[in-house]
Design a protein around this motif. Structure first.
Motif, short mmCIF file in Angstrom:
data_model
loop_
_atom_site.label_atom_id
_atom_site.label_comp_id
_atom_site.label_asym_id
_atom_site.label_seq_id
_atom_site.Cartn_x
_atom_site.Cartn_y
_atom_site.Cartn_z
N ILE A 75 15.63 -2.50 -0.84
CA ILE A 75 14.84 -3.74 0.13
C ILE A 75 13.42 -3.37 -0.07
N LEU A 76 13.05 -2.19 0.15
CA LEU A 76 11.74 -1.93 0.34
C LEU A 76 10.98 -2.26 -0.98
N THR A 77 11.73 -1.83 -1.95
CA THR A 77 10.85 -2.33 -3.44
C THR A 77 11.05 -3.89 -3.52
N GLU A 78 11.80 -4.57 -2.94
CA GLU A 78 11.76 -5.93 -3.46
C GLU A 78 10.75 -6.36 -2.49
N GLU A 79 10.44 -5.89 -1.19
CA GLU A 79 9.60 -6.71 -0.31
C GLU A 79 8.05 -6.07 -0.61
N ILE A 80 7.92 -4.83 -1.26
CA ILE A 80 6.38 -4.44 -1.43
C ILE A 80 5.80 -4.91 -2.83
N LYS A 81 6.77 -5.00 -3.74
CA LYS A 81 6.07 -5.52 -5.17
C LYS A 81 5.34 -6.67 -5.08
N GLY A 82 4.01 -6.54 -5.31
CA GLY A 82 3.13 -7.66 -5.52
C GLY A 82 2.19 -7.69 -4.38
N LEU A 83 2.47 -6.89 -3.02
CA LEU A 83 1.60 -6.81 -2.04
C LEU A 83 0.03 -5.92 -2.49
N THR A 84 -0.79 -6.40 -1.58
CA THR A 84 -2.10 -5.58 -1.58
C THR A 84 -1.56 -4.30 -0.91
N MET A 85 -2.45 -3.09 -1.15
CA MET A 85 -2.28 -2.06 -0.10
C MET A 85 -2.02 -2.39 1.45
N LYS A 86 -3.20 -3.21 1.67
CA LYS A 86 -3.22 -3.44 3.37
C LYS A 86 -2.13 -4.14 3.66
N ALA A 88 0.91 -4.00 2.34
CA ALA A 88 2.08 -3.08 2.31
C ALA A 88 2.11 -2.20 3.54
N GLU A 89 0.74 -1.82 3.82
CA GLU A 89 0.47 -0.95 5.09
C GLU A 89 0.94 -1.66 6.16
N ASP A 90 0.66 -2.97 6.35
CA ASP A 90 0.86 -3.82 7.73
C ASP A 90 2.51 -3.86 7.82
N LYS A 91 3.03 -3.96 6.61
CA LYS A 91 4.45 -4.30 6.82
C LYS A 91 5.43 -3.10 6.96
N ILE A 92 4.87 -2.00 6.42
CA ILE A 92 5.43 -0.93 6.83
C ILE A 92 5.32 -0.32 8.44
N SER A 129 14.23 4.41 7.64
CA SER A 129 12.79 4.46 7.31
C SER A 129 12.28 5.51 6.29
N ILE A 130 13.14 6.31 5.64
CA ILE A 130 12.67 7.30 4.86
C ILE A 130 11.99 6.96 3.96
N SER A 131 12.26 5.86 3.18
CA SER A 131 11.71 5.25 2.14
C SER A 131 10.48 4.74 2.20
N TRP A 132 10.27 3.90 3.53
CA TRP A 132 9.03 3.33 3.96
C TRP A 132 8.06 4.26 4.43
N ILE A 133 8.48 5.23 4.88
CA ILE A 133 7.65 6.41 5.59
C ILE A 133 7.11 7.25 4.29
N THR A 134 7.75 7.29 3.17
CA THR A 134 7.41 8.13 1.86
C THR A 134 6.27 7.23 1.36
N LEU A 135 6.57 5.97 1.08
CA LEU A 135 5.54 5.04 0.73
C LEU A 135 4.16 4.93 1.32
N GLN A 136 4.49 5.18 2.72
CA GLN A 136 3.13 5.03 3.62
C GLN A 136 2.49 6.40 3.24
N SER A 137 3.07 7.53 3.05
CA SER A 137 2.44 8.70 2.62
C SER A 137 1.61 8.37 1.47
#
Ligand code: ZN
Length: 146
Positions: A75-86, A88-92, A129-137
Protein backbone atom coordinates in the motif's frame (compact mmCIF):
# COMPACT_ATOMS: atom_id res chain seq x y z
CA UNK A 1 -18.62 -4.44 6.21
CA UNK A 2 -17.35 -3.19 9.51
CA UNK A 3 -13.86 -1.78 9.91
CA UNK A 4 -12.25 -5.00 11.05
CA UNK A 5 -13.58 -6.92 8.04
CA UNK A 6 -12.43 -4.13 5.76
CA UNK A 7 -8.97 -4.18 7.32
CA UNK A 8 -8.74 -7.93 6.89
CA UNK A 9 -9.96 -7.91 3.29
CA UNK A 10 -7.68 -5.14 2.04
CA UNK A 11 -4.71 -6.53 3.95
CA UNK A 12 -5.26 -10.00 2.51
CA UNK A 13 -5.68 -8.63 -1.03
CA UNK A 14 -2.37 -6.79 -0.86
CA UNK A 15 -0.67 -9.72 0.87
CA UNK A 16 -1.75 -12.20 -1.81
CA UNK A 17 -1.39 -9.84 -4.77
CA UNK A 18 1.33 -7.38 -3.80
CA UNK A 19 1.89 -4.23 -5.82
CA UNK A 20 5.36 -3.05 -6.79
CA UNK A 21 7.08 -6.00 -5.12
CA UNK A 22 10.48 -7.10 -6.43
CA UNK A 23 11.45 -10.74 -6.46
CA UNK A 24 14.49 -11.74 -4.45
CA UNK A 25 17.62 -11.42 -6.51
CA UNK A 26 16.30 -8.55 -8.64
CA UNK A 27 18.68 -5.60 -8.39
CA UNK A 28 17.78 -2.10 -9.49
CA UNK A 29 20.43 0.33 -10.65
CA UNK A 30 20.32 3.98 -9.71
CA UNK A 31 17.76 3.44 -6.96
CA UNK A 32 18.28 4.48 -3.36
CA UNK A 33 17.44 1.70 -0.99
CA UNK A 34 17.31 0.98 2.68
CA UNK A 35 16.62 -2.04 4.80
CA UNK A 36 14.28 -2.13 7.78
CA UNK A 37 13.33 -4.90 10.15
CA UNK A 38 11.10 -5.67 13.05
CA UNK A 39 12.71 -8.47 15.03
CA UNK A 40 9.76 -8.88 17.38
CA UNK A 41 7.68 -10.23 14.48
CA UNK A 42 10.30 -11.28 11.94
CA UNK A 43 9.30 -8.63 9.42
CA UNK A 44 12.05 -7.66 7.02
CA UNK A 45 11.69 -5.12 4.20
CA UNK A 46 13.81 -3.26 1.68
CA UNK A 47 12.45 -0.10 0.08
CA UNK A 48 13.77 1.11 -3.29
CA UNK A 49 13.06 4.59 -4.61
CA UNK A 50 14.04 6.64 -7.60
CA UNK A 51 13.72 10.38 -7.08
CA UNK A 52 13.88 12.88 -9.89
CA UNK A 53 13.55 16.62 -9.37
CA UNK A 54 12.09 16.13 -5.90
CA UNK A 55 9.41 13.71 -7.16
CA UNK A 56 9.28 10.03 -6.20
CA UNK A 57 9.12 8.58 -9.68
CA UNK A 58 9.30 4.91 -8.79
CA UNK A 59 9.11 2.92 -5.59
CA UNK A 60 9.38 -0.82 -5.01
CA UNK A 61 9.85 -3.12 -2.07
CA UNK A 62 11.24 -6.51 -1.27
CA UNK A 63 10.35 -8.28 1.89
CA UNK A 64 9.07 -11.05 4.01
CA UNK A 65 6.96 -10.87 7.11
CA UNK A 66 3.46 -11.01 8.45
CA UNK A 67 0.44 -10.06 6.35
CA UNK A 68 0.18 -6.62 7.97
CA UNK A 69 3.80 -5.77 7.20
CA UNK A 70 3.66 -6.99 3.59
CA UNK A 71 0.29 -5.38 2.88
CA UNK A 72 1.45 -2.11 4.38
CA UNK A 73 4.56 -2.09 2.16
CA UNK A 74 2.42 -2.79 -0.92
CA UNK A 75 0.00 0.00 0.00
CA UNK A 76 2.89 2.34 0.77
CA UNK A 77 4.27 1.99 -2.77
CA UNK A 78 0.83 2.67 -4.27
CA UNK A 79 0.24 5.74 -2.12
CA UNK A 80 3.69 7.30 -2.42
CA UNK A 81 4.46 6.92 -6.11
CA UNK A 82 4.29 10.28 -7.88
CA UNK A 83 4.36 12.43 -4.74
CA UNK A 84 6.93 15.10 -4.06
CA UNK A 85 9.33 14.43 -1.20
CA UNK A 86 7.46 16.93 0.98
CA UNK A 87 4.08 15.31 0.24
CA UNK A 88 5.54 11.89 0.98
CA UNK A 89 7.03 13.06 4.26
CA UNK A 90 3.70 14.62 5.30
CA UNK A 91 1.88 11.43 4.44
CA UNK A 92 4.29 9.31 6.49
CA UNK A 93 3.90 11.59 9.50
CA UNK A 94 0.11 11.41 9.21
CA UNK A 95 0.29 7.62 8.86
CA UNK A 96 2.29 7.35 12.08
CA UNK A 97 -0.20 9.64 13.83
CA UNK A 98 -3.07 7.48 12.59
CA UNK A 99 -1.45 4.33 14.00
CA UNK A 100 -0.92 5.93 17.38
CA UNK A 101 -4.41 7.42 17.78
CA UNK A 102 -3.32 11.02 17.27
CA UNK A 103 -5.18 13.53 15.15
CA UNK A 104 -4.34 13.10 11.46
CA UNK A 105 -5.52 14.13 8.01
CA UNK A 106 -7.62 11.20 6.81
CA UNK A 107 -8.36 12.79 3.43
CA UNK A 108 -4.89 12.10 2.07
CA UNK A 109 -5.16 8.30 2.35
CA UNK A 110 -6.63 5.68 0.06
CA UNK A 111 -6.24 1.99 1.05
CA UNK A 112 -3.84 2.99 3.83
CA UNK A 113 -6.82 4.21 5.85
CA UNK A 114 -7.57 0.58 6.79
CA UNK A 115 -4.58 0.68 9.13
CA UNK A 116 -6.42 3.16 11.35
CA UNK A 117 -7.62 0.04 13.18
CA UNK A 118 -4.03 -0.68 14.28
CA UNK A 119 -4.32 1.96 17.01
CA UNK A 120 -6.23 -0.66 19.02
CA UNK A 121 -3.37 -3.17 18.59
CA UNK A 122 -0.18 -1.35 19.64
CA UNK A 123 1.82 -4.58 19.37
CA UNK A 124 1.30 -4.44 15.61
CA UNK A 125 2.45 -0.82 15.26
CA UNK A 126 5.89 -1.85 14.04
CA UNK A 127 4.41 -4.34 11.54
CA UNK A 128 2.26 -1.66 9.93
CA UNK A 129 4.87 1.09 10.05
CA UNK A 130 8.21 -0.56 9.27
CA UNK A 131 8.08 0.09 5.52
CA UNK A 132 6.90 3.68 6.04
CA UNK A 133 9.63 4.37 8.62
CA UNK A 134 12.23 2.89 6.27
CA UNK A 135 11.10 5.23 3.50
CA UNK A 136 11.15 8.13 5.96
CA UNK A 137 14.77 7.32 6.72
CA UNK A 138 15.63 7.26 3.00
CA UNK A 139 14.03 10.67 2.46
CA UNK A 140 15.82 12.12 5.45
CA UNK A 141 19.11 10.80 4.07
CA UNK A 142 18.43 12.43 0.71
CA UNK A 143 17.68 15.76 2.40
CA UNK A 144 20.76 15.58 4.62
CA UNK A 145 22.91 15.06 1.55
CA UNK A 146 21.34 18.21 0.14
ZN1 ZN B 1 4.65 -8.28 11.59
Amino acid sequence: MNNDDMLRKIVMDHYKYPHNKLDDGVELENFIYEHGNNPSCGDDVEIYVSIDEDVIKEIYYKGTGCSICCASASILTEEIKGLTMKEAEDKIINFEKMLTAQEYDENIFEDAIVFSGIKDFPARFKCASISWITLQSILKGVRDEG
